[in-house]
Design an enzyme around this catalytic site. Structure first.
Site, PDB file in Angstrom:
ATOM      1  N   HIS A  69      46.843 -10.964  72.555  1.00 28.84           N
ATOM      2  CA  HIS A  69      47.728  -9.668  72.789  1.00 28.84           C
ATOM      3  C   HIS A  69      47.638  -9.166  74.103  1.00 28.84           C
ATOM      4  CE1 HIS A  69      44.786  -6.543  72.594  1.00 28.84           C
ATOM      5  NE2 HIS A  69      44.072  -7.213  71.632  1.00 28.84           N
ATOM      6  N   ASP A  71      49.383  -6.350  74.832  1.00 29.96           N
ATOM      7  CA  ASP A  71      49.770  -4.700  75.124  1.00 29.96           C
ATOM      8  C   ASP A  71      47.964  -4.257  74.848  1.00 29.96           C
ATOM      9  OD1 ASP A  71      49.252  -5.858  72.154  1.00 29.96           O
ATOM     10  OD2 ASP A  71      49.477  -3.968  71.399  1.00 29.96           O
ATOM     11  N   ASP A 102      39.760  -6.366  76.606  1.00 30.63           N
ATOM     12  CA  ASP A 102      40.410  -6.230  75.517  1.00 30.63           C
ATOM     13  C   ASP A 102      41.972  -6.223  75.870  1.00 30.63           C
ATOM     14  OD1 ASP A 102      41.430  -6.177  72.750  1.00 30.63           O
ATOM     15  OD2 ASP A 102      40.689  -4.172  72.634  1.00 30.63           O
ATOM     16  N   GLU A 136      49.593  -5.416  69.046  1.00 28.72           N
ATOM     17  CA  GLU A 136      48.322  -5.622  68.283  1.00 28.72           C
ATOM     18  C   GLU A 136      47.706  -4.124  68.290  1.00 28.72           C
ATOM     19  OE1 GLU A 136      44.237  -6.351  67.325  1.00 28.72           O
ATOM     20  OE2 GLU A 136      44.890  -5.194  69.164  1.00 28.72           O
ATOM     21  N   GLU A 137      47.769  -3.604  69.371  1.00 27.56           N
ATOM     22  CA  GLU A 137      47.257  -2.305  69.489  1.00 27.56           C
ATOM     23  C   GLU A 137      48.128  -1.130  68.893  1.00 27.56           C
ATOM     24  OE1 GLU A 137      44.250  -1.985  70.187  1.00 27.56           O
ATOM     25  OE2 GLU A 137      43.741  -3.442  71.866  1.00 27.56           O
ATOM     26  N   GLU A 165      40.147 -12.680  70.419  1.00 26.44           N
ATOM     27  CA  GLU A 165      39.333 -10.988  70.435  1.00 26.44           C
ATOM     28  C   GLU A 165      37.970 -11.074  71.239  1.00 26.44           C
ATOM     29  OE1 GLU A 165      40.740  -8.207  70.300  1.00 26.44           O
ATOM     30  OE2 GLU A 165      42.616  -8.451  69.014  1.00 26.44           O
ATOM     31  N   HIS A 350      38.524  -0.312  75.232  1.00 22.79           N
ATOM     32  CA  HIS A 350      39.062   1.138  74.963  1.00 22.79           C
ATOM     33  C   HIS A 350      38.317   2.008  75.794  1.00 22.79           C
ATOM     34  CE1 HIS A 350      41.501  -0.330  70.921  1.00 22.79           C
ATOM     35  NE2 HIS A 350      41.146  -1.166  72.111  1.00 22.79           N
TER      36      HIS A 350
END
Length: 377
Positions: A69, A71, A102, A136-137, A165, A350
């Site tokens: 992903h 995003d 990520d 995805e997020e 991931e 994150h």
């Protein structure tokens, strides 16, 4: 092409796209620009406000898909970052920026490994594809799940899939995730009868009923774990009573639950368990359940062994097979083909000043090249 393609320039280009869910901001354009010269047919798939990309090279089997992903989660207070979260600055051997860990860095590493593989194997067997989503997020409604449906309808269902991931824990390659626990949330409202706290016999306290429900749910473990999974957990994540008076028994009380469950359960059975406990202690109630995903497991076999060999060849590390952590888009892919997750060390995902070691991204490119070699034998 060079003998070793550097993933860092593509990682920087992706990080510089402010692709906070569900925005794309050019991230998929950058992916297409990298993949088309390698012979990939690229298809953009937009569902509602989410942009996705499916790219494939080859038409025969075996078909290996890489899922990722572009995003990212919001950066928070950008002024608190050492550099702009979308500047993709390299400092002291670290690539900084939202998505470096990520998982824009991982995507770039796969493209670099893919480039090196194709340089050495221009007439490779089988097919290679990438499923890159922008959802995805976020809610995960118009991303991987919708793309998989399109792939199935158009003859693109893969034989195996690697999700990139950041699964490694301490060193690159130390963990391959072969499954994930399921996840579900429950919102419970227990109704009683409002009254004066000095005359409880004239009221029905919903807080007391709710506490008995929560005690029953939390006092006995759901299970002790299974062969590949740790024990399931039920967590009370919130309790709410809208009552500002100290001498009033309220009319309602609410609780919020999150359950992470292994392969001994499914969401339907757990919902029935919650309803049974509520019926016993609080017959007048309402419950709403949301299921993020069921538990799943890719049994160790040829595909998982190919990933293990690739890691050992590339890093010298023998990976542990694991099912811990939260959910990922692998929960959708498992319905179509064997899937496992393999990626970088997730030390700063994150977080403020998210970063990835440049040397690790380059090493990850080598791991992904070995994965392709092992899976497309």
């Amino acid at each position: 092409m060079t003998d070793t393609t550097d993933p860092v320039p593509l990682a920087q280009a992706l990080i510089r796209c402010r692709s906070v869910t569900p925005a794309d901001d050019g991230a998929l354009d950058a992916m297409e620009a990298a993949l088309r010269p390698l012979g990939f047919t690229c298809t953009r798939l937009r569902f509602n406000e989410v942009d996705n990309l499916f790219a494939r090279r080859g038409t025969e089997g075996p078909h290996l898909c890489y899922a990722g992903h572009t995003d990212v989660v919001p950066p928070g207070d950008e002024a608190a970052w050492a550099d702009s979260p979308f500047a993709a600055v390299i400092r002291s051997g670290m690539l900084y920026g939202r998505g470096a860990c990520d998982m824009k860095g991982g995507i770039a590493a796969f493209v670099a490994g893919l480039t090196d593989y194709l340089d050495a194997n221009p007439s490779h067997p089988g097919s290679l594809s990438l499923l890159i989503t922008g959802d995805e997020e976020g809610p995960s409604v118009d991303g991987t799940r919708r793309v998989l449906e399109w792939m199935a309808q158009n003859g693109h269902t893969p034989d195996m899939c690697v999700v990139g991931e950041p699964t490694s824990k301490a060193v690159l390659g130390d963990t391959i995730k072969i499954g994930r626990r399921g996840s579900m949330n429950a919102w419970i409202t227990v109704r009683g009868k409002q009254g004066h706290s000095a005359y409880p016999q004239l009221a029905d306290n919903p807080v007391h009923r709710l506490t008995r429900v929560l005690h029953a749910l939390t006092s006995t473990p759901l299970d002790q774990g299974s062969e590949w999974f740790e024990a399931s957990t039920l967590q009370v994540t919130g309790i709410q009573v809208d009552n500002s008076a100290t001498n009033v028994i309220p009319a309602e009380a609410r609780a919020f639950l999150n359950i992470r469950f292994n392969d001994k359960h499914n969401s339907a059975a757990l919902t029935a368990h919650l309803e049974a406990v509520l019926a016993e202690h609080a017959p007048d109630h309402e419950m709403r359940v949301q299921v993020s995903g069921e538990s799943f497991l890719t049994e160790p076999g040829p595909f998982v062994e190919a990933l293990r060999r690739a890691v050992e060849r590339s890093t010298g590390v023998t990976p542990k097979l694991d099912t811990g952590g939260g959910t990922s888009d692998a929960r959708f892919i498992t319905h179509y083909c064997p899937v496992a997750e393999l990626g970088a060390v997730g030390a700063t995902l994150h977080q403020r000043d998210e970063c990835a070691p440049v040397a690790e991204l380059r090493a990850l490119a080598g791991v992904y090249r070995a994965v392709i070699e092992e899976c497309l034998r």
